[in-house]
Structures are given as C-alpha cells and as structure tokens.
Scaffold this motif. Sequence first.
Motif, mmCIF file in Angstrom:
data_model
loop_
_atom_site.group_PDB
_atom_site.id
_atom_site.type_symbol
_atom_site.label_atom_id
_atom_site.label_comp_id
_atom_site.label_asym_id
_atom_site.label_seq_id
_atom_site.Cartn_x
_atom_site.Cartn_y
_atom_site.Cartn_z
ATOM 1 N N ASN A 1 10.630 -1.559 2.919
ATOM 2 C CA ASN A 1 11.941 -1.872 2.378
ATOM 3 C C ASN A 1 11.974 -1.072 0.866
ATOM 4 O OD1 ASN A 1 12.476 -3.584 4.554
ATOM 5 N ND2 ASN A 1 11.473 -5.501 3.495
ATOM 6 N N ARG A 2 11.024 -0.995 0.359
ATOM 7 C CA ARG A 2 11.094 -0.466 -0.916
ATOM 8 C C ARG A 2 11.629 1.186 -0.926
ATOM 9 N NH1 ARG A 2 6.554 -0.538 -5.776
ATOM 10 N NH2 ARG A 2 7.855 0.371 -7.350
ATOM 11 N N TYR A 3 10.672 1.787 0.054
ATOM 12 C CA TYR A 3 11.043 3.311 0.206
ATOM 13 C C TYR A 3 11.375 3.434 1.704
ATOM 14 C CZ TYR A 3 8.441 3.331 -4.124
ATOM 15 O OH TYR A 3 7.946 3.326 -5.490
ATOM 16 N N PRO A 4 12.424 3.095 2.338
ATOM 17 C CA PRO A 4 13.176 3.494 3.543
ATOM 18 C C PRO A 4 13.069 4.720 3.816
ATOM 19 C CG PRO A 4 15.002 2.589 2.133
ATOM 20 C CD PRO A 4 13.714 2.578 1.231
ATOM 21 N N PHE A 5 13.552 5.751 2.901
ATOM 22 C CA PHE A 5 13.676 7.142 3.665
ATOM 23 C C PHE A 5 12.102 7.676 3.653
ATOM 24 C CE2 PHE A 5 17.938 6.647 1.831
ATOM 25 C CZ PHE A 5 18.674 6.847 2.726
ATOM 26 N N LEU A 6 11.425 7.387 2.673
ATOM 27 C CA LEU A 6 9.822 8.079 2.769
ATOM 28 C C LEU A 6 9.417 7.385 4.104
ATOM 29 C CD1 LEU A 6 8.230 9.773 1.223
ATOM 30 C CD2 LEU A 6 7.536 7.976 -0.045
ATOM 31 N N PHE A 7 9.674 6.232 4.520
ATOM 32 C CA PHE A 7 9.098 5.818 5.592
ATOM 33 C C PHE A 7 9.388 6.247 6.836
ATOM 34 C CE2 PHE A 7 5.704 2.300 5.293
ATOM 35 C CZ PHE A 7 5.838 2.147 4.012
ATOM 36 N N ALA A 8 10.802 6.515 6.906
ATOM 37 C CA ALA A 8 11.525 7.141 8.121
ATOM 38 C C ALA A 8 10.959 8.577 8.258
ATOM 39 C CB ALA A 8 13.125 7.075 7.735
ATOM 40 N N THR A 9 10.493 9.148 7.098
ATOM 41 C CA THR A 9 10.112 10.592 7.077
ATOM 42 C C THR A 9 8.716 10.750 7.493
ATOM 43 O OG1 THR A 9 11.776 11.439 5.377
ATOM 44 C CG2 THR A 9 10.064 12.761 5.743
ATOM 45 N N LEU A 10 7.964 9.914 6.797
ATOM 46 C CA LEU A 10 6.375 9.935 7.016
ATOM 47 C C LEU A 10 5.889 8.894 7.895
ATOM 48 C CD1 LEU A 10 5.236 10.887 3.284
ATOM 49 C CD2 LEU A 10 5.767 12.422 5.269
ATOM 50 N N GLY A 11 6.419 8.021 8.028
ATOM 51 C CA GLY A 11 5.774 6.906 8.889
ATOM 52 C C GLY A 11 4.808 6.428 8.143
ATOM 53 N N LYS A 12 3.678 5.589 8.831
ATOM 54 C CA LYS A 12 2.503 4.885 7.970
ATOM 55 C C LYS A 12 1.914 5.403 7.029
ATOM 56 C CE LYS A 12 1.800 1.779 11.767
ATOM 57 N NZ LYS A 12 0.709 1.103 12.646
#
Length: 133
Positions: free
Chosen positions: A4-15
């Motif tokens: 939730n804090r970094y949604p674009f980063l998670f969408a790009t890099l995953g775990k």
Amino acid sequence: MSANRYPFLFATLGKAANTLPDELAQPLETTLSASQTADTTTLLDQLQRIRYSEGADGQPLVRKGRAPGQCVALSRIQRANAGLTFLLELFHACERVRVDGDISQQLGDDARDGLLFACRGLSEYVDMQVDAA
C-alpha cells in the motif's frame, strides 16, 4: 515496506521490493508514479512497453491476423535476434583484432567465451520463442 505504501514499486518488482530500503524505495516510487504528459515519458510507461510488446525497432509490434500473445512472442524474437546479431558482430570484430590487431586491444579468453555463451543463450531463447509463436 508495504504494498500500500509503494504500489508502483510492488507492481514493477513484486516481492523483491521488500528488500529495498526506504531511502531507495521512496524516490523509485516517485519516479514510477509520475504522470505522463504529452511531452514526457515515464519510466513505468517505458518498462511496460518494453516488457509487453516493443519490437527491436522500439515500436509496438502489430501483425494483422495475429493474436496479441503472438505479437508479444514475435517482438521477443525480434529483440533477441537483434541482440544476437550485435553480439556476433562484436565477436567477429574481436576475432579480427585477435588475428591481425595489437595485443593490447585483444580480449581475453574469458571475454570471448562469455560472448559465445551469450550468443548460445540468445539463440536457444529465439528457438523457444519461435515454437511459442
């Protein structure tokens, strides 16, 4: 770090985003979430284009009568083939220098082996993609 804090980063890099410190994650999130305007291109936009459909010429690959998945496979073949061609040209130039050039300009055996392994890997990848297309 949370999704939730970094949604674009998670969408790009995953775990893998979990391994980034906040000092690095925050500026990356800011860059990835930047809005695209008519005269700018965002990093996230380019990553998505490259990942899904960009051919070797940098343009989305569209083939009449082909499904989107087939176009993705064909664009992967084009990119891998462009990389393979470049590596083979580089290897050819290295061989010419090895045979006819100054010893200070020659690559070592490990570098030439690396070029061969890269060519083999790309060639095998192209073969797999041709089967998928």
